[in-house]
Design a protein around this motif. Structure first.
Motif, short mmCIF file in Angstrom:
data_model
loop_
_atom_site.label_atom_id
_atom_site.label_comp_id
_atom_site.label_asym_id
_atom_site.label_seq_id
_atom_site.Cartn_x
_atom_site.Cartn_y
_atom_site.Cartn_z
N LYS A 612 12.08 2.15 8.56
CA LYS A 612 12.36 1.08 7.26
C LYS A 612 11.80 1.89 5.95
N LEU A 613 10.98 3.02 6.13
CA LEU A 613 10.51 3.56 5.14
C LEU A 613 10.44 5.03 5.40
N ALA A 614 10.97 5.99 4.35
CA ALA A 614 10.98 7.24 4.49
C ALA A 614 9.67 7.91 4.61
N ARG A 615 9.65 8.86 5.51
CA ARG A 615 8.52 9.53 5.73
C ARG A 615 7.83 10.12 4.55
N SER A 616 8.78 10.57 3.64
CA SER A 616 8.71 11.16 2.29
C SER A 616 7.69 10.17 1.30
N TYR A 617 7.63 8.98 1.79
CA TYR A 617 7.32 7.92 0.76
C TYR A 617 5.62 8.20 0.55
N ARG A 618 5.19 8.27 -0.85
CA ARG A 618 3.82 8.22 -1.36
C ARG A 618 3.29 6.94 -2.19
N LEU A 619 2.49 6.45 -1.81
CA LEU A 619 1.91 5.31 -2.41
C LEU A 619 1.49 5.62 -3.98
N PRO A 620 2.27 5.00 -4.97
CA PRO A 620 1.66 5.36 -6.37
C PRO A 620 0.01 5.31 -6.61
N GLU A 621 -0.13 6.28 -7.42
CA GLU A 621 -1.77 6.05 -7.67
C GLU A 621 -2.22 4.80 -8.41
N ARG A 622 -1.52 4.13 -8.90
CA ARG A 622 -2.06 3.17 -9.38
C ARG A 622 -2.33 1.85 -8.52
N CYS A 623 -1.70 2.05 -7.36
CA CYS A 623 -1.53 1.09 -6.23
C CYS A 623 -2.89 1.38 -5.21
N LYS A 624 -3.61 2.51 -5.71
CA LYS A 624 -4.49 2.83 -4.57
C LYS A 624 -6.08 2.33 -4.80
N ASN A 625 -5.86 1.40 -5.85
CA ASN A 625 -7.38 0.68 -6.13
C ASN A 625 -7.12 -0.72 -5.84
N ASN A 626 -6.32 -1.21 -5.27
CA ASN A 626 -6.20 -2.77 -4.93
C ASN A 626 -7.51 -3.43 -4.22
N THR A 627 -8.43 -3.55 -4.94
CA THR A 627 -9.71 -3.93 -4.07
C THR A 627 -10.40 -4.94 -5.06
N PRO A 628 -10.94 -6.06 -4.41
CA PRO A 628 -11.50 -6.85 -4.84
C PRO A 628 -12.41 -6.77 -5.99
N GLU A 629 -13.41 -5.46 -5.91
CA GLU A 629 -14.22 -5.05 -6.77
C GLU A 629 -13.46 -4.72 -7.90
N ARG A 630 -12.26 -4.07 -7.96
CA ARG A 630 -11.71 -3.82 -9.32
C ARG A 630 -11.44 -5.01 -10.06
N LEU A 631 -10.82 -6.17 -9.10
CA LEU A 631 -10.39 -7.44 -9.94
C LEU A 631 -11.72 -7.85 -10.63
N ALA A 632 -12.95 -8.03 -9.71
CA ALA A 632 -14.21 -8.68 -10.20
C ALA A 632 -14.53 -7.89 -11.69
N ARG A 633 -14.29 -6.69 -11.83
CA ARG A 633 -14.74 -6.08 -13.06
C ARG A 633 -13.87 -6.42 -14.28
N VAL A 634 -12.71 -6.92 -13.93
CA VAL A 634 -11.68 -7.36 -15.21
C VAL A 634 -11.98 -9.02 -15.17
N ILE A 635 -11.82 -9.83 -14.17
CA ILE A 635 -11.98 -11.17 -14.23
C ILE A 635 -13.44 -11.82 -14.14
N GLU A 636 -14.05 -12.37 -14.87
CA GLU A 636 -15.41 -12.79 -14.66
C GLU A 636 -15.31 -14.28 -14.54
N VAL A 637 -15.48 -14.84 -13.53
CA VAL A 637 -15.29 -16.35 -13.36
C VAL A 637 -16.89 -16.93 -13.83
N GLY A 638 -16.80 -17.97 -14.73
CA GLY A 638 -17.75 -18.48 -15.34
C GLY A 638 -18.17 -19.96 -15.14
#
Length: 726
Positions: A612-638
């Motif tokens: 269902k997905l071509a073997r040539s598919y490569r994950l875009p660079e912008r999607c390789k850092n989908n981590t809770p740590e990155r979110l926490a740096r942007v959104i600070e819950v107060g």
């Protein structure tokens, strides 16, 4: 809830036992009781019926309902923290006795409880409840309850004295009751079924007018005594997480000014409400947060085509099966303000800018004729007069409008002479009785009910509680509802999604039901029926259990709530997947790209293996850092209410100590889940740390000031670490 016998008057009773006696006499020993979902249950009456059935095995009782609410009863440290809070919140609330016995596995054999929606997760381990679950769309609930032989329907109501006499309001639950009553009255008229319709007055309920208001003749029995005005069951707030806020922000960009909104309960609904209010009240900060999250550029085409980032000039109209306190938050913020009218052509003219609701002009009559409204019927005239198009003093008879002067004018808007005469003597000054929010039922925290009670009647009448047959589907009046639901956004929560675009929201692949379908399927399908509508399903990308993270985006799963052919928009904390009209490969790619990065390689491999997905598919660079740590740096819950992303954006009922300890205990649980047992045992063997007066008070609240046992010594030590860090 119209009655074919308007002269019928109810029997008034001041006790539930007397009502049970009268009910058995009326319908016999096989009582099949249909009661509303959630808040609207007449608990004292149900408890009296249940007690009678426990005493009398010859009395057969079947309870047909959904969402049997129960207060949580935590144990251990969590219980020590929360039970005093829960005692405050639920003071005066009468609980359902059958739920208590369900929990203990002690329902008597002559009692059955059949539900079509569970309190989330409450019945996962209850085999009998799982066997007695009825899977149905909410719009079919009245039909299916009737099909189960329902012969009694009952709910709590509000009351007031009006100019026309005593009136009642179905308040929190006009969702299915009126439809069920119509079915029962028809069966009664045919002689097929002995039935009873019961109201139990609770003056704690907000009095909601419009479609929720009914006459006494709707009921066979009315139970009315001050002792039954007990406190309403409330749902305390829980904190909104970083992931929730990220999802709320992304969703808010997909909502179109001048459109329509449906949202559900829970922290994700709170996050969406908060983000929309931020967009209106603090737009510059809102847009900066979006840019920091990189939440705009990758989805610019979708946002420009279907949503927006600016403040709400025209505002939104709410049409939601469930009214949550987030809607009141948006009313206060000036977001929910777009009024709708119950006449399709008038609604179109308003939306197209051809009728100014604030200043009516003669041209509106010609515009109505051009829409196809030519010869007015009685119901057309009455509906237009209700909305102020015609003055109150005007009348209608035999195809003619009767002017205040007595002049009779042909009700033919296609005739220029008629239009001129109507405009000169019968045209109103401005539209009125517009509705900004339609809802089927409401449930929420205590302050939500208080806000509805305190709201000026004129403002409260802009909210119309009505049936799900009107809210959840278009069938009753497609032309009108399509006009009202312009740019509709149906926003609901999911548990999991598969890479085919199927959504899991109500159950597990082993057949166990977590909650129920409710109205989700209806709203998703409705979005596909509306030219400008979109379904938006919210999904946390990961779930954590015992310190272990799992992906909520899966290659496949053995159950689904929303089938793949109804796929539309899915939003996680990491992005937006627009799945409508996409190929299977495009769908898989879009979902993989908004999954947590820890699980993307496995998802890619499985999808490629399945072809269902071509073997040539490569994950875009912008999607390789989908981590809770990155979110926490942007959104600070107060913790502060005025923080850009507060933990409780819609308020809470906790004390400062309870908030502090809750946060500390959560951190302790996370530490325990990820720390080797030997290390924890060594910590518990250490001498107790000395504490100051404030820390001692916190420890006493949890029973840890003098801990007994190694487990509590470990908890004390870890908690002190967290409190001191804070």
């Amino acid at each position: 809830m119209a009655d074919s016998k308007p002269t019928r008057q109810p029997r008034y009773l001041d006790g539930v036992e007397a009502c049970v006696d009268a009910l058995v006499e009326r319908v016999g020993n096989d009582i099949r009781l249909g009661v509303p979902l959630g808040l609207g249950k007449p608990v004292e009456l149900i408890n009296a019926l249940y007690a009678r059935a426990k005493r009398d095995p010859d009395l057969k009782l079947t309870v047909l309902t959904a969402l049997s609410l129960q207060r949580p009863r935590p144990t251990g440290l969590e219980g020590a923290l929360l039970n005093p809070f829960l005692e405050r919140i639920y003071e005066g609330v009468v609980e359902l006795d059958y739920v208590r016995d369900q929990n203990a596995g002690k329902l008597p054999p002559n009692v059955r409880v059949l539900e079509f929606f569970f309190q989330t997760g409450a019945r996962l381990a209850d085999d009998q409840a799982q066997r007695d679950y009825i899977s149905t769309n909410y719009t079919f609930a009245a039909r299916d309850v009737y099909a189960q032989g329902c012969n009694v329907t009952a709910q709590i109501v509000a009351k007031r004295e009006a100019a026309q006499g005593l009136r009642y309001s179905l308040s929190c639950n006009p969702d299915t009751g009126p439809e069920l009553e119509r079915l029962l009255r028809a069966a009664q008229a045919r002689g097929d079924r002995r039935i009873a319709v019961i109201a139990q007055v609770n003056e704690q309920l907000p009095y909601m007018g419009n479609d929720a208001e009914v006459e006494p003749s709707n009921f066979d029995f009315v139970i009315d005594h001050p002792r039954y005005s007990s406190a309403l069951f409330s749902v305390p707030k829980t904190p909104v997480s970083v992931a929730d806020h990220a999802i709320g922000l992304r969703v808010s960009t997909l909502v179109r000014d001048g459109g329509s909104l449906q949202i559900g309960i829970g922290t994700l609904g709170d996050a969406v409400s908060h983000a929309l209010a931020l967009r209106e009240r603090r737009n510059a900060e809102y847009q900066r947060s979006l840019n920091a999250l990189d939440a705009v550029a990758p989805w610019r085409e979708l946002i420009d085509g279907f949503g927006g980032l600016q403040c709400f000039e025209r505002g939104l109209y709410g049409a939601s099966e469930m009214i949550v306190d987030g809607f009141l938050h948006l009313l206060d913020a000036g977001v929910i303000k777009r009024e709708v009218y119950d006449f399709w052509a008038l609604q179109r003219l308003v939306d197209e800018g051809l009728c100014d609701p604030r200043q009516l002009e003669a041209g509106v009559l010609e515009a109505l004729a051009e829409q196809g409204v030519r010869l007015l019927r009685t119901q057309d005239f009455e509906r237009l007069r209700h909305h102020g198009l015609f003055v109150d003093e005007a009348g209608y008879e035999d195809g003619e409008i009767i002017a205040p002067s007595g002049e009779r004018i042909p009700a033919n808007l296609a005739n220029p002479r008629s239009r001129t005469a109507i405009a000169e003597s019968c045209l109103g000054a401005r539209l009125r009785n517009g509705i900004v929010l339609h809802g089927g039922f409401f449930l929420g925290p205590r302050r939500f009910y208080q806000a509805l009670r305190d709201m000026p009647e004129q403002q409260r009448n802009r909210i119309c509680m009505t049936g799900v047959e009107r809210i959840n589907q278009l069938d009753l009046n497609p032309r009108l509802y399509k006009a009202q639901r312009l740019h509709a956004r149906f926003i609901n929560t999911a548990m999991m999604a598969t890479l085919s675009g199927a959504i899991i929201s109500d159950g597990l692949e082993n057949g166990r039901v977590v909650s129920g379908v409710g109205g989700q399927y209806n709203f998703v399908a409705q979005a596909h029926q509306l030219l400008t509508g979109r379904s938006i399903l919210l999904l946390r990308a990961v779930r954590d259990a015992d310190g272990k993270a799992s992906s909520n985006i899966l290659f496949d799963y053995g159950h689904c709530t929303i089938p793949r052919h109804l796929r539309d928009i899915v939003v996680t904390e990491y992005g937006i997947a627009d799945l409508r009209a996409q190929t299977d490969e495009q769908v898989a790619r879009a979902l993989i790209e908004i999954a947590d990065s820890r699980f993307q390689p496995e998802l890619i491999e499985k999808t490629q293996q399945a072809g269902k997905l071509a073997r040539s598919y490569r994950l875009p660079e912008r999607c390789k850092n989908n981590t809770p740590e990155r979110l926490a740096r942007v959104i600070e819950v107060g913790g502060e209410a005025d923080a850009l992303f507060p933990a409780f954006p819609l308020g809470h009922d906790f004390t400062e100590q309870e908030l502090r300890l809750a946060k500390g205990l959560k951190a302790v649980q996370a530490t325990v889940a990820t720390t080797p047992k030997l290390k924890l045992l060594l910590r518990g063997a250490r001498p107790l740390q000395p504490v100051d007066e404030a820390e001692r008070a916190d420890l006493q609240r949890l029973g840890l000031d003098e801990p007994k046992g190694l487990q509590n010594r470990v908890a004390r030590s870890l908690l002190l670490d967290q409190l001191r860090k804070a």
